[in-house]
Design an enzyme around this catalytic site. Structure first.
Site, short mmCIF file in Angstrom:
data_model
loop_
_atom_site.label_atom_id
_atom_site.label_comp_id
_atom_site.label_asym_id
_atom_site.label_seq_id
_atom_site.Cartn_x
_atom_site.Cartn_y
_atom_site.Cartn_z
N LYS A 35 7.46 -0.84 -2.67
CA LYS A 35 6.70 -0.22 -3.76
C LYS A 35 5.33 0.27 -3.26
CE LYS A 35 9.00 -3.06 -7.25
NZ LYS A 35 10.13 -2.20 -7.26
N CYS A 36 5.34 0.87 -2.10
CA CYS A 36 4.11 1.29 -1.42
C CYS A 36 4.10 2.82 -1.32
CB CYS A 36 4.08 0.64 -0.03
SG CYS A 36 2.72 1.16 1.03
N GLY A 37 2.92 3.39 -1.25
CA GLY A 37 2.82 4.83 -1.03
C GLY A 37 3.43 5.28 0.29
#
Length: 159
Positions: free
Chosen positions: A35-37
């Site tokens: 759930k990271c950029g």
């Protein structure tokens, strides 16, 4: 002298694996998060793996929830996400810590071998990458913003 081959880790399927099983390969060790950029880097990592695995290259992905709680899921959820969203086929390990007193011994070694920006040892964020030569020596460290395609030349030089 210690090399990455002196460590073991648990694969996502629960099997304890000696990194000596990867002896003779060029490795890219990456702390990952779903759930990271930077999560879209999974696509580039899979492309690197597919393009170079037959030449003796592997990626070892270590999910980590230490940065912004961006890897909150269970091992099963992480595997499902990686396989369905990015069709990953490289080895995925159980979630670990990369910083602090609970840091996995492999990451303690990696950070001691090649420092980050301004000589710091700590991992700054998800998708920090360590490049390992065929002798198990850490030869380079790349920050999160360095895309997988941008390090292909360094990988090819070791193959």
């Amino acid at each position: 002298m210690t090399s990455v081959y002196d460590f073991s880790a648990t694969l996502a399927n629960g099997n304890e694996t000696s990194l000596a099983d990867f002896k003779g390969q060029v490795l890219l060790v990456v702390n990952t998060a779903s759930k990271c950029g930077f999560t879209p880097q999974y696509e580039g990592l899979e492309k690197l793996y597919a393009d170079h695995k037959d030449a003796g290259f592997s990626i070892l992905a270590f999910p980590c929830n230490q940065f912004g709680s961006q890897e909150p899921g269970s091992t099963e959820e992480i595997v499902e996400f990686c396989e369905t969203r990015f069709s990953t086929s490289f080895p995925l390990f159980e979630k670990i810590e990369v910083n602090g007193s609970g840091a996995h011994p492999l990451y303690k070694h990696l950070k001691s071998e090649v420092k980050g920006i301004m000589g710091t040892a700590g991992i700054k964020w998800n998708f920090t990458k360590f490049l390992i030569n065929r002798d198990g020596e850490v030869v380079a460290r790349f920050g999160s913003q360095k895309k997988p395609a941008d390090i292909e030349k360094a990988i090819k030089a070791l193959l």
